[in-house]
Write an enzyme that holds these catalytic residues in place. Structure first.
Site, PDB file in Angstrom:
ATOM      1  N   LYS B  97       1.179  -9.184   8.538  1.00 44.11           N
ATOM      2  CA  LYS B  97       1.018  -7.734   8.668  1.00 44.11           C
ATOM      3  C   LYS B  97       1.230  -7.439  10.144  1.00 44.11           C
ATOM      4  O   LYS B  97       0.392  -7.762  10.984  1.00 44.11           O
ATOM      5  CB  LYS B  97      -0.378  -7.277   8.224  1.00 44.11           C
ATOM      6  CG  LYS B  97      -0.590  -5.786   8.499  1.00 44.11           C
ATOM      7  CD  LYS B  97      -1.976  -5.290   8.167  1.00 44.11           C
ATOM      8  CE  LYS B  97      -2.201  -3.944   8.835  1.00 44.11           C
ATOM      9  NZ  LYS B  97      -3.560  -3.430   8.628  1.00 44.11           N
ATOM     10  N   GLY B 158      -9.850   2.803  10.187  1.00 40.66           N
ATOM     11  CA  GLY B 158     -11.313   2.808  10.158  1.00 40.66           C
ATOM     12  C   GLY B 158     -11.943   4.181  10.196  1.00 40.66           C
ATOM     13  O   GLY B 158     -13.167   4.304  10.279  1.00 40.66           O
ATOM     14  N   ASN B 206     -10.138  -1.592   4.117  1.00 37.40           N
ATOM     15  CA  ASN B 206     -11.092  -2.524   4.724  1.00 37.40           C
ATOM     16  C   ASN B 206     -12.410  -1.834   5.036  1.00 37.40           C
ATOM     17  O   ASN B 206     -13.407  -2.026   4.353  1.00 37.40           O
ATOM     18  CB  ASN B 206     -10.485  -3.154   5.986  1.00 37.40           C
ATOM     19  CG  ASN B 206     -11.398  -4.223   6.596  1.00 37.40           C
ATOM     20  OD1 ASN B 206     -12.558  -4.385   6.237  1.00 37.40           O
ATOM     21  ND2 ASN B 206     -10.881  -4.991   7.512  1.00 37.40           N
TER      22      ASN B 206
END
Lengths: 70, 257
Positions: B97, B158, B206
């Site tokens: 990635k 995030g 995530n």
């Protein structure tokens, strides 16, 4: 005779002399070889070559491992 | 659901899971299991030579989950290529990635450096999954140099803000011939479902899992949402209308007129 390696950006002095190979350095540092990858002076060292990789005074060694990440 | 094909590999799950920020390796392993994922991202960092190092890889069953090492921390193409090669040496697989994020505040990807690194890595035999801004032109260029997917961001990494780049991701999906993986910023299962309904081929989550009160339960919710969104996309959603369209019959009312 003391000797110095630069490990992960920090100078480390070995008072008893250098560990002869990368494998022995990892033993010395109590790091499990199975979880790390190494780079010496910018060259990647495959895990299977750790035992044959001889260390020399002043080498810059990077010891890297996987951590959690996104 | 159709399987997802990336390079020469097929995946039944269209949810990729990141392994950062979990409170423990056990919790991470349980959340991965609950998510039904078949691909998990990992990062590379220096070993701490003064302290004991936790071996997170031991908690991941490599038979069930393919590793996708990332190049997080890379600020330019040179650093990203170096990290990719280290990751290949460490994992034995050439999937990466690719992320190049010089700005530490918003962690937005540098498209120019990403493209430069992608060209080098593809030539070097890597399966490259680049993390990019939702830029259709860049996505096309990355596809043309041989990237296996493109991974446009929904919103900053995030941030859990959801899909702020919708119009541009729609263009990427319309034009791409490689799978489109919506990555970064998906904060709720509904965001994952939305991306899948739009026609994204997969999503990567995530923080929304790792930072939830109960990562295992929310991982399950993301699994269901991703599947629901995909099924809806494959089968098609009923058309929208400006006015009401009664669901119940408009005859036989109990009144006299």
């Amino acid at each position: 005779m003391s000797a110095i390696l630069k490990i992960n950006g920090t100078k480390k002095t070995f008072d008893e002399g250098l560990p002869p190979t990368l494998s022995e350095l990892l033993n010395n540092l109590e790091i499990d070889a199975a979880m790390v990858v190494a780079e010496i002076d910018g060259e990647i060292i495959e895990r299977k070559s750790f035992a044959q990789t001889e260390l020399k005074e002043g080498m810059a060694i990077e010891l890297i491992r996987f951590v959690g990440g996104g | 659901m159709e399987p997802l094909k990336i390079a020469d590999k097929e995946f039944d799950s269209r949810l990729f899971v990141g392994t950062g920020k979990f409170a423990s390796n056990t919790l991470m392993a349980q959340a991965i299991e609950a998510s039904g994922t078949q691909m998990v991202t990992v990062a590379l960092r220096r070993v701490d030579i003064e302290n004991e190092n936790d071996n997170m890889l031991a908690a991941i069953d490599r038979q069930k989950y393919q590793l996708l090492p990332n190049t997080s921390g890379a600020r330019d193409a040179v650093e990203a290529v170096r990290l990719s090669r280290l990751a290949r040496a460490a994992s034995g697989i050439a999937w990466v990635k690719l992320e190049v994020t010089p700005d530490p505040y918003y962690l937005l990807p540098d498209g120019q450096e990403t493209l430069k690194a992608a060209e080098i890595l593809v030539k070097d035999g890597f399966i490259v999954l680049p993390y990019i801004n939702a830029d259709p032109i860049l996505a096309k260029k990355l596809q043309d140099v041989g990237c296996a997917t493109v991974m446009p961001l929904a919103s900053p990494i995030g941030s859990n803000q959801g899909i702020k780049t919708k119009a541009f991701i729609e263009i990427i999906i319309e034009q791409a011939t490689v799978p489109v993986v919506v990555d970064a910023g998906l904060g709720a299962p509904s965001h994952a479902a939305e991306a899948m309904e739009m026609g994204a081929d997969a999503v990567l989550v995530n923080t929304a899992i790792a930072a939830a009160n109960n990562p295992v339960e929310i991982a399950k919710a993301f699994k269901i949402a991703t599947e629901a969104g995909r099924i809806a996309y494959e089968t098609g959603i009923a058309p929208k209308s400006e006015t009401a369209s009664a669901s119940s019959p408009l005859t036989g009312f109990l009144r006299n007129e």
